[in-house]
Write an enzyme that holds these catalytic residues in place. Structure first.
Site: not given
Length: 397
Positions: A162-163, A166, A180, A326-327, A396
């Site tokens: 999920n890192h 953007e 992230h 956190h998300g 990604k």
């Protein structure tokens, strides 16, 4: 929304979500955590979901003890964001070149730099304490010291899962950079090593879940863990700082005529331990999938790769131990997402975003995550929204 209290063995479980919506596995993990004799409080964020050992989206406050699994294996994982002087009008119609340039500058997946990045050559990077940081690597667990070369080359790399990196627009069409990542493989290996050590200690025999093994204050094992933990948290922060500096260099070159400037970088961990004081007691607070949201403190709460994210300011709610989510939080596992969604679904759900749209990232599809707007709404007493961002480029691993 105000929190809901669910009875727990040692402490009540304060939940900023409807307990009925929490998956059974995650709820059982929370009940297990509440049985630990050292626990003084447990707060649950609206992005809660099942995790390895301890629940993602949990804030665990303990006195005289710390649970490595309650930190997570990616020690120090977190977010960084910065507002630029660019606006939407400065961006080209085709953003694929910018995405390619970022992917060239910042290794993704399991990639690393060919040579360690020298921050002294980077524009605006603060190098104070850099040599001391690496000198302290000699003091980390012997079992992972052979990873030093890899750790130096992975410094300034994104990772996978999920890192992400953007480029985003806010409501005023200002351009932001957001990323992230965490402590890469070195943090993971340190975490797993210490989890193994903890599970063998006498105080952890007979726990309801062996993954909840703890270290006790004033022991050699706790001292060793704290040393490695805080080093890995610092590594994660440096990792994001270097990626941010690399990103800014790319943006300066790509938009040379605009003479881009950047605001202050917002940075926050969301897998970490902090020493904090509540009600006159010194506590070790672990946030696994949660950020600190002290009064006036800036934080970042990202959504998925096709929805958007929020820059927030903490309200200092002591009931949550000054924390927030956190998300968005996953609503289905990676395997479930791969079975349910196709690349066509991914293309549809990321329409308008320059990003990967292949089978390798289907498990990161927006549909696999909870709606970020709902998650934000459930914590209005924890944070206030400063800006909503919508990505136009997403890198990604």
């Amino acid at each position: 929304m105000p929190y809901t209290e669910v009875p727990g063995a040692q402490v009540p479980i304060r939940m900023w979500t409807d307990p009925a919506t929490v998956e059974d596995g995650a709820m059982q993990q929370l009940r297990n955590v509440a049985t630990l004799p050292w626990i003084k409080g447990l707060a649950v964020m609206p992005d809660v979901h099942y995790g390895k050992g301890a629940t993602v989206g949990s804030v665990i406050a303990m006195h005289g003890a710390v649970c490595p699994a309650a930190v997570g294996v990616d020690i120090g994982c977190g977010m960084s964001a910065v507002k630029t002087s660019l606006t939407a009008n400065d961006l080209p119609g085709d953003l694929s070149r910018l995405r390619s340039k970022i992917e060239q500058a910042i290794p993704v997946g399991r990639g690393m730099h060919d040579h360690a990045v020298d921050p002294r050559r980077m524009h605006g990077f603060a190098t104070a304490g850099w040599d001391d940081f690496w000198a302290r690597f000699d003091g980390v667990a012997e079992a992972v010291k052979f990873r030093q070369e890899r750790a130096t080359k992975q410094m300034g790399s994104l990772g996978a899962g999920n890192h992400f990196w953007e480029l985003c627009l806010d409501a005023d069409d200002a351009v932001w950079i957001m990323l992230h990542s965490g402590s890469r493989n070195i943090g993971k290996e340190l975490a797993e090593y210490h989890m193994g050590v903890a599970q063998k200690l006498p105080q952890n025999q007979g726990l309801v879940d062996r993954d909840l093994a703890v270290f006790i204050a004033d022991t050699p094992q706790m001292a060793a863990y704290r040393n490695d933990l805080f080093w890995a948290q610092e590594y994660a922060k440096h990792n994001r700082d270097i990626m941010m500096a690399l990103s800014q260099d790319v943006v300066r070159r790509e938009f040379k005529k605009a003479k881009v400037t950047f605001g202050d970088v917002i940075s926050c961990h969301h897998n970490y331990v902090a020493e904090e004081r509540y009600d006159g007691m010194d506590l070790l607070v672990t946030r696994k999938g949660a950020i600190r949201a002290g009064s006036g403190e800036y934080g970042i709460i990202p959504g998925s790769m096709g929805t958007g994210s929020y820059i927030v300011k903490g309200l200092g709610n002591a009931a949550s131990f000054h924390s927030a989510s956190h998300g968005a939080g996953r609503r289905m596992s990676r395997n479930a997402a791969k079975k349910r969604f196709s690349t066509r679904d991914l293309e549809e759900q990321t329409r308008g975003v320059e990003c990967r749209k292949d089978s390798g990232v289907v498990d990161e599809i927006p549909g696999a995550y909870k709606p970020i707007e709902q998650v934000i709404d459930q914590q209005r007493d924890l944070v206030e929204v400063v800006a909503k961002l919508k990505q136009v480029v997403c890198v990604k691993g």
